[in-house]
Structures are given as structure tokens and as C-alpha cells.
Design an enzyme around this catalytic site. Structure first.
Site, PDB file in Angstrom:
ATOM      1  CB  CYS A 783      -0.900   0.084   0.951  1.00  0.00           C
ATOM      2  SG  CYS A 783      -2.516  -1.062   0.695  1.00  0.00           S
ATOM      3  CG  PHE A 784       2.443   2.526   2.954  1.00  0.00           C
ATOM      4  CD1 PHE A 784       1.604   3.773   3.086  1.00  0.00           C
ATOM      5  CD2 PHE A 784       2.440   1.377   3.789  1.00  0.00           C
ATOM      6  CE1 PHE A 784       0.703   3.706   3.763  1.00  0.00           C
ATOM      7  CE2 PHE A 784       1.090   1.654   4.639  1.00  0.00           C
ATOM      8  CZ  PHE A 784       0.278   2.798   4.730  1.00  0.00           C
TER       9      PHE A 784
END
Length: 815
Positions: A783-784
């Protein structure tokens, strides 16, 4: 201070909106309302706005103030107002004399960051208000007879007025939520923030009355305007399921995250859109699969100037030249039946096989050479060894050599009843020094494509479409034909254009169609929580009464692309590929669907929830304004979640959020898909391989990747980082795509390169962080877009650990 106040109101406060409030409960959105207090004596309350992080009130209140008066505006969650912290979401404190001259008069718009209370609860977001000394216009709240509950904040909230900072410039006010994109949330419960451990919730005595959801005739912004003014003609503002604002251009039926500028120029936008489309088209057409790399690829005409064909020689230089130019030994005699020789505008000969409607640089009359790729001393794949078939000796027991109708040699292994292009007498490039996943994927691909169900049937399937109406035309054409007709040779024709489909037209067809049918404009798919280019099924697609027919059509298109060996320029969340393979989804898959919910469910599993969370086996779902409670199991709303059964609860919530909400749509999709691709055949792949099968493998620019990478704990000059990029450069396109999947969750690269890489919270550059023990494997945070890379001492160790991490990963969520 009260004795110094004027007897009549002298200041009008307009509480306009709040933007980006903190989502303290992942299981639901707050119901915010604002409380304005002057000197602890005058208190005014706005109405409650249901389920939003961006409430819009635009409500006026007339106050009695002097220059020393402190205006405190607090925001609370109405559902939690009787809790200990009263659902506190932030406060601003304004000294009147600092922002407006009461004697001179004026009108000031303020945008202030919300501040914490003494409880130090995490807050963020902004509050937008207006202060004016002009009271001549009627107060719309009073004119409509709105009753405001006067609420004196409880001391338990610990709010102490503080003088705020100087006034900020006005900011864009938030937009109201589009009913068509309502946010279904889980059963309202208190869930701790991930930034702090939860504390036991004790009921707090709320002073005064709880605010009621009194709805007056408030001025709401329409979907065709926002706080910056009216949108250009044909544009509309919407919010997705995560509350993110996006804009719909009805002129071109496209969507964008960027607000159209006030000096919007349709011609400029069209030019930019066409340029981006051309970049995406080139990237799409360069995608391929491992099996395609070893055979002779069909040329895309017109081609740039090439050297004239030269006979192959024994020297390695000529062999490398042959690989680069595709030149082959000219044949003699008549061409095989159905073949024709043509010449490019640059004078280079190529050959057309009318039997299969394909083109190739290879003369079918030439002596068949077997090519084997090897590595030179530098480790680069440049050496080609060639041997005539007749010099290789007999085939192993149980093997047979055959020719296709295009005179291409392939081999039949009667022991395993499989076929392959690889000559078993040659050292296989798939056996030595090649990762296991690559051996598996390529062999799976060979097996998959060799099955009778994947063979093109005799005859032709004609599909005629208009470029500017490709979605509707394709729907009509593909749905009117039977599955057996779609398995015939696909012949695409664009209306008003001359040309025969030798592969180029069908590639263009699938490229254009994938851009249209997955467009969120049609409400069939929506962007995932992970970024703004991976897709998931829109649970509210039922706004279109024909949505199930469209999902069946889309399933047919995906199956059609796989069957005819074409690629779609679309990528889905990892859970979607698992669902296609009938695999059970897991909590890790939630990360790409709802990052906050994934984080909080993980917290629930890892911590003691007794007396902290008041959960039941039920969820609340809102669809088209209708709210209903759904039991996760029979009688679930009456079954409390405990430490003993929370594992089952997390599984059921995950299945509901990812699978159950879109079950009808997904089943319709699979019914169309399985008409062309049998379920038992596609199940030979895993979810990562299925993504590559549908979307192909991209040619990744490592220089661009490196240029737009950030480092934490490392510097670019460190040996570990230098070794990392050296490893990436030695890997082939498939391994690079696997690494991209491992670190970002998808093999998709934004059209403008790595500088536009997105994370779950907006633009997020690829990051390498120094983390972990040198004996451990690298870990990713998809997600990052972050890779936790331990400080490995040697190049060999780093290469080995990276390979294991990428090869052995199961699923898309790594943390």
C-alpha cells in the site's frame, strides 16, 4: 467578560464545512456536527451530517462578541456524543480581535487546522468558517425556524480554549457525498486508532441535549460545482466509495482525479489525452509472455529501417546480429501453400501466412535452426548458439518432432502427453540458473495453450465496431455470437477504415475496449483503495439495471483476449484474481480493498478486545440511501465477538467485504469468462501468473524506476543500494514484473512512468527502507510501495534473498 458584550448580536458566524476529518472508527464513518461557543456563555450547534469525513453545513449564527472574545468551535461524532470523549474530532479557537475589526466592519473567510484537546486524541483536517459584521441579510437558519440545542461541553472532554494561529487562506470546501457512491460501513462500533492503544470506553455524562439531525434548507453544492466555482460545461464532481473526489467529463466519457481548470480548453485537453493514449498504446503493444519471447515474433508494420537479410554464419557476432535484426537464411524454391512474400516500405522482405493470418520475418523455406540463448562472461543474454536439427542426434524415448502448418518445429512428449517448442536434445534455458517460478509459469503456459479447448476453430469470427462507440458496438457484436463462434479466427474491422486484421487490429481493439469497459464512468468498476489504476467491482453497479449482462460481456472479453493471445490494458486487485481461481480470500487481500479496515482487523486479531470492542457478527450496509443490517452468520446481530471467536469474525467480515457484496456481478463475469476458458484449465496458474496472462509483461525502464526512488536509512551511493539496482538490471522483464508485483501489488506502471506511482493515500514514490536482520528476507508494504531491505553484505547474498522473496511469495499482501 459577559458584561462587556453588546446587548444585540454584532457578528455573524457561518460554519461552512470541515474537510478530511479523522476516521477514528474504521468500521464506520462519523456523523459530525459542530458546536460553537463564545466565552462559555453563548452556544450554537449545527445539524448532524451522516456518515462523512467532509461534512458541509453552511449554517449561520448571530453572536454577541467583543475584540477579546474567544470563539471555540468543536466537532463531535453524534453517535459517540455520550461516550467519555464525546466523539471528539477537533477544535479551533479564534480570538475575534485577531481576525476582524468590529468597529470598521468586514468579512473574513478562515480555514483553520483542527487542534487536539487535552486528551491528546489524534485529529486532523480543516474547518472552514466565515465571520461577517454584516447582519442586514436574513439569517437563513432563523428564517426557517431551525431549533438549535444549546450544548455546554462536558468537562470530561477536557477542552481548554487556546488562541489559534493567524487566519489561513481559504481552501476548497468539501463536496457532499454522491448517493450513487455511498459508503457501506460495518456495524457502528468503537475501534481504536492505530496510532494509540485502545482504552476502555466508559460512559461519560454528556451535559445538555444530544444534537438532533435537524435538516433545514441548507445550501448544498450541486454535483456540477464546488467551492472553487462551477465546473466547465459537461463536467461533474463525484465521490468514490472511499470518499475521494473525482471528476467526470461527460464530453469524452472519461474520469480524472484532477479538477478541470477554470481556463479549461477542450482542444488542449484532447491533445493531452491523445498523447497519453499513444504512450499507453505503445506500452500495451510491447507486452508479451515468456513463451512469446522464444519464438519468432510477428512484425508490426510499418517498421523502422532494418538491415537487409544476411545468411547466418558461425561467428558469434553474426549470431548476435541475427538476433537483433531477425535476418534469416533465404530459402529456395516455391513457398508453402498459402504463403506470400511481401516487402516493407524500407525494402525488407517479410512473409504472410494466409492460413493463420500472421506475418513473420522468417522465410518458411529456410533450413530450420534451433536457437539457444546463453549468457556471456558479463552475465548478459547475448549469445546465440545455432545447430541444424539434423546434427542433434535422435530424440529421447517417447518424443516426436512435428511441424506446424507454418513449417515451425515443435516437439511432442508422449510420456506426459504435452507439447513444447523446446528441443529436448538441447540444454534447456529453463533448467539451469532459472528461478523455479519462471520454469513453472512458462511450462504452465505451454501446457495451457496446447489444450484442445484453447485451439482456434476453423472459420472466422467477424467483429465490426466504431472507434467512438466501441463499448456499445462490442457489446452488441460479442453478445450476439455463440461461444463456439468466438473461438474462430477473430477478424476485427473498424468502421470506415480499410485494413485486414493480421494481429494489429485485434491488439488495437482490445486496447481501446479495455479502456472503455473498465472506465469508472459506467459504474461497473471502481478504483481500489490501493491506488488509482488498479480496479475492483463496484458494489453499487446495480445503478445500471443491465449491469449483470455487462459483467457477463466483460467476462467474455477477458476470456476472448486470453483465448486469442491478446492483452488487456487493465489490472485488478489481487483478490479479484484469487476469486477467478476460486481461491479463498484472506485478510491480506483486504489491504487492496480497504486499507483502514485491514489495519483494524489485524489489530483485532493481535490484541485483547474484551471490554474494548462491542462487536457483533453483523455489518451495516448502505445501498442507494437504504441502510440495512446484514448478519454474517444466522442470528449474527445477537452474537457478540469475543477473543475466542474473533478469528471467525475477521474471516466472515473479509469474505463479506471482498466477495459477498459483489457476488452477483462476479458470478455473471465468470459465466462469460468460462464460456471461452474452462475453469479447470485456468486453475493451473496462481493469482500473480493470472495477472500476467491477462495483462502481459511490461518492458520496465530501470533508469526511470531508480530516478524516482526514495531511500530511508540508506543513501543511493551505499553498496546495498548499488547491488540492488545491479540485480534488477540483470533480471529479465518477467522477473522485474514479479518484483514490481511484490513491492507495489501490481505489475502495472503508470502511463507517465514511476514518477506517477500511486499508493493508498495518493502519490507515493517507490521507497527502499533499511530494515531487518541480514539473515532475513526482504519485506514489502504494497500500500506504500515500500521495500524493507536488510543491509546484506554481498551482492550474492542480496541476489539470493531477493530471488527467494519474490519467488516464494503467496498472495499480494506482504504485511
Amino acid at each position: 467578560m459577559g458584561s462587556n458584550l453588546p446587548s444585540q448580536p454584532n457578528l455573524r458566524l457561518t460554519i461552512i464545512a470541515a474537510d478530511g476529518l479523522y476516521k477514528r472508527d474504521v468500521f464506520r464513518f462519523p456523523d459530525p456536527f459542530a458546536v460553537a461557543t463564545v466565552g462559555g456563555e453563548q452556544t450554537q450547534t449545527t445539524s448532524v451530517i451522516k456518515k462523512t469525513l467532509n461534512p458541509y453545513w453552511n449554517e449561520m449564527f448571530d453572536l454577541r462578541v467583543n475584540e477579546e472574545s474567544i470563539l471555540a468551535i468543536q466537532i463531535f461524532d453524534q453517535k459517540k456524543f455520550k461516550k467519555k470523549d464525546q466523539g471528539f474530532l477537533g477544535v479551533i479557537n479564534v480570538r475575534i480581535g485577531d481576525v476582524i475589526d468590529l468597529e470598521m466592519g468586514g468579512d473574513e473567510m478562515l480555514t483553520r487546522d483542527l487542534k487536539k484537546s487535552n486528551d491528546n486524541l489524534v485529529v486532523h483536517g480543516k474547518l472552514i468558517i466565515n465571520l461577517s459584521t454584516n447582519l442586514s441579510t436574513p439569517n437563513t437558519n432563523q428564517a426557517n425556524g431551525l431549533h438549535r440545542s444549546h450544548i455546554q461541553p462536558s468537562t470530561s472532554s477536557g477542552l481548554v480554549p487556546q488562541v489559534g494561529a493567524s487566519a489561513a487562506h481559504p481552501a476548497a470546501s468539501p463536496a457532499p457525498i454522491d448517493p450513487a457512491a455511498s459508503n457501506p460501513s460495518l456495524h457502528p462500533q468503537r475501534v481504536p486508532s492505530t496510532n494509540r492503544p485502545p482504552s476502555t470506553v466508559a460512559p461519560g455524562a454528556a451535559a445538555g441535549a444530544t444534537p438532533t439531525n435537524t435538516q433545514g434548507s441548507r445550501t448544498n453544492l450541486s454535483s456540477f460545482e464546488d467551492s472553487q466555482g462551477r465546473l466547465p460545461a459537461g463536467w461533474e464532481r463525484r465521490e468514490d466509495n472511499l470518499g475521494r473526489t473525482y471528476y467526470v467529463d461527460h464530453n469524452t466519457r472519461t474520469t480524472t482525479w484532477t479538477r478541470p481548470s477554470s481556463n479549461y480548453n477542450e482542444q488542449t485537453q484532447r491533445t493531452q489525452r491523445e498523447a497519453n493514449m499513444q504512450l499507453e498504446r505503445r506500452a500495451h503493444q510491447s507486452r508479451m509472455l515468456p513463451e512469446d519471447r522464444t519464438g519468432a515474433n510477428s512484425p508490426n508494420l510499418p517498421e523502422t529501417s532494418q538491415q537487409a537479410p544476411t545468411p547466418p554464419a558461425g561467428g558469434s557476432a553474426n549470431a548476435v546480429s541475427m538476433m537483433a535484426t531477425g535476418a534469416t537464411t533465404a530459402g529456395t524454391g516455391e513457398l508453402p501453400p498459402g504463403w506470400e512474400q511481401r516487402t516493407t516500405p524500407e525494402g525488407r522482405p517479410y512473409f504472410v501466412d494466409h492460413n493463420t493470418r500472421t506475418t513473420t520475418w522468417v522465410d518458411p523455406r529456410r533450413q530450420q535452426y534451433i536457437r539457444m540463448y546463453g549468457q556471456n562472461a558479463n552475465g548478459t543474454n547475448t549469445t546465440i548458439q545455432q545447430q541444424p536439427v539434423s546434427q542433434l542426434g535422435p530424440l529421447p524415448s517417447g518424443w516426436e518432432m512435428r511441424l506446424t502448418n507454418t513449417a515451425r518445429v515443435y516437439f511432442v512428449d508422449h510420456n506426459t502427453k504435452t507439447t513444447t517448442w523446446d528441443d529436448p536434445r538441447l540444454p534447456s534455458s529453463l533448467d539451469q540458473g532459472v528461478p523455479q517460478y519462471k520454469r513453472d509459469f512458462r511450462r504452465k503456459l505451454i501446457y495451457f495453450r496446447s489444450q484442445p479447448a484453447l485451439r482456434i476453430m476453423s472459420g472466422q469470427c467477424h467483429v465490426k465496431v466504431r472507434r467512438n462507440n466501441i463499448f456499445e458496438d462490442s457489446y452488441a457484436e460479442i453478445m450476439r455470437q455463440s461461444a463456439s463462434d468466438l473461438k474462430k479466427r477473430l477478424m476485427i474491422k473498424f468502421d470506415g477504415e480499410d485494413g485486414l486484421d493480421y494481429g494489429g487490429l485485434s491488439r488495437e481493439f482490445f486496447f481501446l475496449l479495455s479502456h472503455e469497459m473498465f472506465n469508472p464512468f459506467y459504474c461497473l468498476f471502481e478504483y481500489s483503495a490501493h491506488d488509482n489504476y488498479t480496479l475492483q467491482i463496484n458494489p453499487h453497479s446495480g445503478v445500471n439495471p443491465e449491469h449483470l449482462n455487462y459483467f457477463k460481456f466483460i467476462g467474455r472479453v477477458v476470456g476472448l483476449a486470453i483465448f486469442h493471445r491478446r492483452f488487456l490494458d487493465s489490472f485488478f486487485i489481487g483478490a479479484f484474481y484469487k476469486m477467478m481461481l476460486r481461491k479463498k480470500v484472506s485478510l491480506q487481500d483486504m489491504e487492496g480493498v480497504d486499507e483502514d479496515l485491514h489495519r483494524n482487523l489485524t489489530w483485532t486479531l493481535d490484541n485483547d478486545i474484551e471490554g474494548v470492542l462491542e462487536l457483533t457478527f453483523a455489518v451495516d450496509d448502505e445501498k442507494f440511501g437504504e441502510r440495512r443490517t446484514i448478519d454474517l452468520k444466522p442470528g449474527g446481530r445477537d452474537i457478540p465477538v469475543t477473543n475466542e471467536n474473533k478469528g471467525e469474525y475477521v474471516e466472515l467480515v473479509t469474505e463479506w467485504k471482498i466477495v459477498k457484496r459483489v457476488e452477483e456481478q462476479f458470478n455473471a463475469f465468470m459465466s462469460g469468462f468460462n464460456e471461452l476458458i474452462p475453469a479447470d484449465l485456468v486453475n493451473v496458474f496462481d493469482e500473480r501468473e493470472l495477472e500476467l496472462l491477462i495483462g502481459g509483461i511490461a518492458d520496465i525502464d530501470v533508469d526511470d524506476w531508480k530516478k524516482h526512488t526514495d531511500y530511508r536509512g540508506y543513501q543511493e551511493s551505499d553498496d546495498v543500494i548499488q547491488n540492488f539496482w545491479k540485480v534488477v538490471r540483470t533480471w529479465d522483464a518477467e522477473q522485474k514484473s514479479r518484483l514490481l508485483q511484490f513491492t507495489t501489488g501490481t505489475s502495472r506502471i503508470p502511463v507517465n512512468g514511476f514518477k506517477d506511482l500511486q499508493g493508498s493515500d495518493g502519490p507515493r514514490r517507490f521507497t527502499i527502507e533499511k530494515s531487518g536482520d541480514p539473515v532475513a528476507l526482504p519485506k514489502s508494504h504494497t500500500c506504500f510501495n515500500r521495500l524493507d531491505l536488510p543491509p546484506y553484505k554481498t551482492y550474492e547474498t542480496l541476489e539470493h534473498k531477493m530471488s527467494i522473496a519474490v519467488e516464494e511469495t503467496l498472495g499480494f499482501g506482504q504485511e
